[in-house]
Design a protein around this motif. Structure first.
Motif, mmCIF file in Angstrom:
data_model
loop_
_atom_site.group_PDB
_atom_site.id
_atom_site.type_symbol
_atom_site.label_atom_id
_atom_site.label_comp_id
_atom_site.label_asym_id
_atom_site.label_seq_id
_atom_site.Cartn_x
_atom_site.Cartn_y
_atom_site.Cartn_z
ATOM 1 N N ALA A 35 87.029 89.136 -35.455
ATOM 2 C CA ALA A 35 88.315 87.807 -34.440
ATOM 3 C C ALA A 35 89.425 87.325 -34.621
ATOM 4 N N LEU A 36 89.987 88.251 -35.842
ATOM 5 C CA LEU A 36 91.563 88.212 -36.178
ATOM 6 C C LEU A 36 92.129 89.340 -35.690
ATOM 7 N N LYS A 37 91.504 90.535 -35.270
ATOM 8 C CA LYS A 37 91.877 91.746 -34.537
ATOM 9 C C LYS A 37 93.231 92.459 -35.386
ATOM 10 N N ARG A 38 92.773 92.651 -37.012
ATOM 11 C CA ARG A 38 93.084 93.232 -38.178
ATOM 12 C C ARG A 38 92.830 94.007 -38.551
ATOM 13 N N TYR A 39 92.824 95.038 -38.627
ATOM 14 C CA TYR A 39 93.126 96.563 -39.255
ATOM 15 C C TYR A 39 93.805 96.763 -40.069
ATOM 16 N N ALA A 40 94.916 96.357 -40.914
ATOM 17 C CA ALA A 40 95.572 96.462 -41.633
ATOM 18 C C ALA A 40 96.530 95.179 -41.762
ATOM 19 N N LEU A 41 96.820 95.897 -43.391
ATOM 20 C CA LEU A 41 99.032 94.765 -43.651
ATOM 21 C C LEU A 41 99.164 95.910 -44.322
ATOM 22 N N GLY A 42 100.989 94.801 -44.142
ATOM 23 C CA GLY A 42 102.065 95.969 -44.553
ATOM 24 C C GLY A 42 103.464 95.364 -44.212
ATOM 25 N N THR A 43 104.461 96.654 -44.189
ATOM 26 C CA THR A 43 105.354 96.273 -43.538
ATOM 27 C C THR A 43 105.443 95.328 -42.675
ATOM 28 N N LYS A 44 104.972 95.542 -41.603
ATOM 29 C CA LYS A 44 105.282 95.481 -40.261
ATOM 30 C C LYS A 44 104.305 93.867 -40.328
#
Length: 108
Positions: A35-44
């Protein structure tokens, strides 16, 4: 359903000249639809929340680690998944193995 955490000590996020990311893939090596359309986390990701001691903890799991930690959460499937740490234009300490990523630990 477990929750896992990766904690970078203060000042120890991946040393790069470009950017870094922690990316989650499902057992078939595809992004996990969420639901968050989140696949990665990091610098951006400009909304990451650092801990009081300056460290950074990222979470991966099927259930949210809580509203206060949700900005640092990668939603995961119930099935097996993989985490990849990507370092774009890495500093020499990554290439020569002087800097090593932290372990993934089960928190729940």
């Amino acid at each position: 359903q477990h929750t896992y955490a990766v904690t970078f000590a203060k000042g120890q996020v991946p040393p790069v000249k470009g950017f870094w990311s922690l990316t989650l893939y499902d057992q078939y090596h595809f992004f996990h639809p969420n639901a968050l359309k989140r696949y990665a986390l990091g610098t951006k990701n400009k909304t990451l929340k650092y801990n009081a001691d300056g460290s950074l903890t990222l979470y991966a799991g099927a259930k949210s680690p809580g509203k206060d930690k949700e900005s640092n959460w990668l939603p995961a499937p119930n099935e097996p998944f993989s985490l990849y740490l990507r370092a774009y234009w890495p500093e020499k300490v990554i290439i020569d193995g002087t800097w090593l990523p932290p372990q993934v630990v089960k928190v729940k």
